[in-house]
Design an enzyme around this catalytic site. Structure first.
Site, PDB file in Angstrom:
ATOM      1  CG  ASP A 246     -11.329 -14.601   5.325  1.00  0.00           C
ATOM      2  OD1 ASP A 246     -10.392 -15.102   5.968  1.00  0.00           O
ATOM      3  OD2 ASP A 246     -11.181 -13.646   4.540  1.00  0.00           O
TER       4      ASP A 246
ATOM      5  CE1 TYR B 187      -8.029  -6.232   2.582  1.00  0.00           C
ATOM      6  CE2 TYR B 187      -7.388  -8.194   3.796  1.00  0.00           C
ATOM      7  CZ  TYR B 187      -7.142  -7.261   2.810  1.00  0.00           C
ATOM      8  OH  TYR B 187      -6.013  -7.373   2.036  1.00  0.00           O
TER       9      TYR B 187
ATOM     10  CE  LYS C 139      -3.925 -11.978   7.768  1.00  0.00           C
ATOM     11  NZ  LYS C 139      -2.860 -11.050   7.441  1.00  0.00           N
TER      12      LYS C 139
ATOM     13  CE1 TYR D  18      -3.398  -2.811   0.587  1.00  0.00           C
ATOM     14  CE2 TYR D  18      -2.139  -3.339   2.543  1.00  0.00           C
ATOM     15  CZ  TYR D  18      -3.109  -3.654   1.626  1.00  0.00           C
ATOM     16  OH  TYR D  18      -3.803  -4.832   1.753  1.00  0.00           O
TER      17      TYR D  18
HETATM   18  N1  PMP Z   1      -8.787 -12.504   4.642  1.00  0.00           N
HETATM   19  C1  PMP Z   1      -8.514 -11.903   5.797  1.00  0.00           C
HETATM   20  C2  PMP Z   1      -9.548 -11.919   6.891  1.00  0.00           C
HETATM   21  C3  PMP Z   1      -7.282 -11.275   6.000  1.00  0.00           C
HETATM   22  O1  PMP Z   1      -7.025 -10.660   7.172  1.00  0.00           O
HETATM   23  C4  PMP Z   1      -6.322 -11.308   4.958  1.00  0.00           C
HETATM   24  C5  PMP Z   1      -4.954 -10.655   5.111  1.00  0.00           C
HETATM   25  N2  PMP Z   1      -4.928  -9.471   5.798  1.00  0.00           N
HETATM   26  C6  PMP Z   1      -6.644 -11.957   3.765  1.00  0.00           C
HETATM   27  C7  PMP Z   1      -7.886 -12.553   3.637  1.00  0.00           C
HETATM   28  C8  PMP Z   1      -5.675 -12.020   2.616  1.00  0.00           C
HETATM   29  O2  PMP Z   1      -4.590 -12.825   2.932  1.00  0.00           O
HETATM   30  P1  PMP Z   1      -3.192 -12.666   2.155  1.00  0.00           P
HETATM   31  O3  PMP Z   1      -2.652 -11.319   2.529  1.00  0.00           O
HETATM   32  O4  PMP Z   1      -2.364 -13.798   2.654  1.00  0.00           O
HETATM   33  O5  PMP Z   1      -3.496 -12.770   0.699  1.00  0.00           O
END
Ligand code: PMP
Length: 469
Positions: free
Chosen positions: A269, A168, A298, A40
């Site tokens: 998610d 998100y 993660k 970003y």
């Molecule tokens: N979903 C959620 C809830 C996240 O927090 C993130 C990463 N911040 C992602 C998807 C995307 O994961 P990545 O950055 O490994 O592509």
């Protein structure tokens, strides 16, 4: 088309540093500024990144000799901290066998073991595991699962997704289309992103009584859009990058019932919330529901390597396979190094907590029944420390809200954070934080002890005070 080069000499003017070079750090910073794109960021970036030489335990060592307590777990991932001997050994051991082999037509023990373990530890009913390279890709795969499931069921009209605001799900295009349309960068993509169905953001807090009218709104939205949506996708209990907001698990139960009634898939998610962070091993457990598809990432590898997973139920697998194959197959699917360290990381989390001061040993199995596992001991301790440490922050001028859930602490201001001022204040207090929007937040690595957590809370207060009013 060639754009004007940023002011300054060309790419060869700053030679790569050599060992023993006394200006090594300065040269690296200069090369970074010149060539490296950060998350970003524009080029050159508004704020120079700090140069990290190494990391161990919960501390980052900067090139200038300073040590910072890591308040971010490298964006939710490094739950065991850094240079954990058991995780280091798992990678080294796997390296001695193979770093990678393709997953089309081949398989290997680290991936098979990981899939079996994930099936065992995730909510009951999820039985099939698609391993992929990053969180965003696992969301793409989950969405494909939803769309292909509906196709397999003979419902080609169900092409959209539904979600609530404030979410998100990643930075690739379909995940972006279900991110919060206000807070995200949707304005850049008007006319590009597929239009999805949005309901309002879940109200209240984790502990606030569920709002009956919102429950009705959720159920009604699923019913009204059932003929055009393949799936509903949400982050359970904690909306992370969309605003660090918590909600009552009753909303997840309502979504579970409403989606099941219309054969719309429910995707959770848990890329940020998984592996203990919210106080349950998976946030879905707060609600006692199993989604049709679950995304993990993660902390899956303890923050060592990039790996994610999309798990689904047999019903979803049968529905998809009725129409053919699942249309995805990344080059680094099931990477053995990543799977090996994921297995070791999950082993550490599930094991019985080691006695205070004991050396970490590779886990030999889950904690026996009745014994609190290591992750839970750590998360409870951090939660108590954050509640104590952040309580006084709530009364500081300019602070709108302070909230804590599991090993997550959030200070919300009444104005946008000044990133440079807030970061500098936290670094001066010996802590690494990465605030965004109006939020100063932390999710410490689980080995953070009481002093580390107290220091993080003090740094959050210092960062809040440093933001000009
Ligand atoms: N979903 C959620 C809830 C996240 O927090 C993130 C990463 N911040 C992602 C998807 C995307 O994961 P990545 O950055 O490994 O592509």
């Amino acid at each position: 088309m060639s754009a004007p080069r940023p002011a300054g000499p060309g790419p060869t003017s700053a030679p790569l540093p050599v060992p023993g070079d006394s200006h090594r750090a300065d040269r690296l910073r200069e090369l970074d500024r010149r060539h490296v794109w950060h998350p970003y960021a524009a080029l050159p970036p508004a704020m120079a990144p700090l140069l990290v030489d190494s990391a161990a335990g919960v501390r980052l060592r900067l090139a200038d000799g300073r040590e910072l307590v890591d308040g971010m777990s490298s964006w939710w991932a490094a739950v065991h901290g850094y240079r954990h001997p058991v995780l280091d050994a798992a990678v080294t051991d796997q390296l001695g066998r193979m770093a990678h082999v393709m997953f089309g037509g081949l398989t290997h023990e680290p991936a098979v073991r990981l899939a079996q373990t994930l099936v065992e530890i995730t909510p009951p009913g999820l039985e099939h595991v698609f391993l992929c390279d990053s969180g965003s890709v696992s969301v793409e795969v989950a969405i494909k699962m939803g769309l292909q499931y509906q196709l397999g069921r003979g419902r080609p009209g169900r092409r959209k997704l539904a979600t609530w605001r404030g979410g998100y799900h990643g930075d690739t295009f379909h995940p972006m289309s279900v991110c919060d349309p206000e807070g995200g960068m949707h304005h850049l993509w008007r006319g590009v992103l597929p239009a999805q169905v949005f309901v309002s953001a879940p109200p209240g807090d984790f502990a606030a009584a569920p709002d009956e009218s919102y429950l009705a709104e959720l159920v009604d939205a699923v019913a009204r859009h059932a003929d055009e949506i393949a799936a509903v996708i949400v982050e359970p209990v904690v909306q992370g990058t969309g605003g660090m907001r918590f909600h009552h698990p009753a909303y997840l139960r309502a979504l579970r019932e409403a989606t099941a009634a219309h054969d719309v898939l429910l995707i959770f998610d848990e890329i940020a919330t998984g592996f203990g962070r919210t106080g349950a091993f998976f946030a879905a457990e707060h609600a006692g529901v199993t989604p049709d598809v679950l995304c993990l990432g993660k902390a899956l590898t303890g923050g060592y390597l990039t790996l994610a997973a999309a798990l689904c139920t047999p019903e979803v697998a049968v529905g998809i396979s009725a129409g053919g194959v699942l249309a995805h197959g990344p080059t680094f699917m099931g990477n053995p190094l990543a799977c090996a360290v994921a297995n070791a990381s999950i082993g550490l989390l599930r094991a019985a907590a080691p006695a205070a001061g004991a050396e970490p040993v590779a886990a030999t199995g889950p904690a026996p029944a009745g014994v609190v596992p290591a992750w839970q001991v750590a998360v409870r301790r951090i939660e108590a420390g954050l509640r104590d440490g952040l309580a006084p922050v709530a009364t500081l001028p300019g602070v709108r809200d302070v909230r804590v859930l599991g090993a997550i602490g959030v200070v919300q201001l009444d104005r946008p954070v000044d990133l440079a001022a807030a970061t500098a204040a936290a670094v001066d207090a010996g802590v690494w934080l990465r605030p965004f929007r109006d939020l100063i937040y932390t999710m410490p690595p689980y080995p953070a002890d009481d002093d580390d957590v107290a220091r993080i809370a003090r740094a959050m207060a210092a960062a809040a005070v440093a933001v000009p009013r």
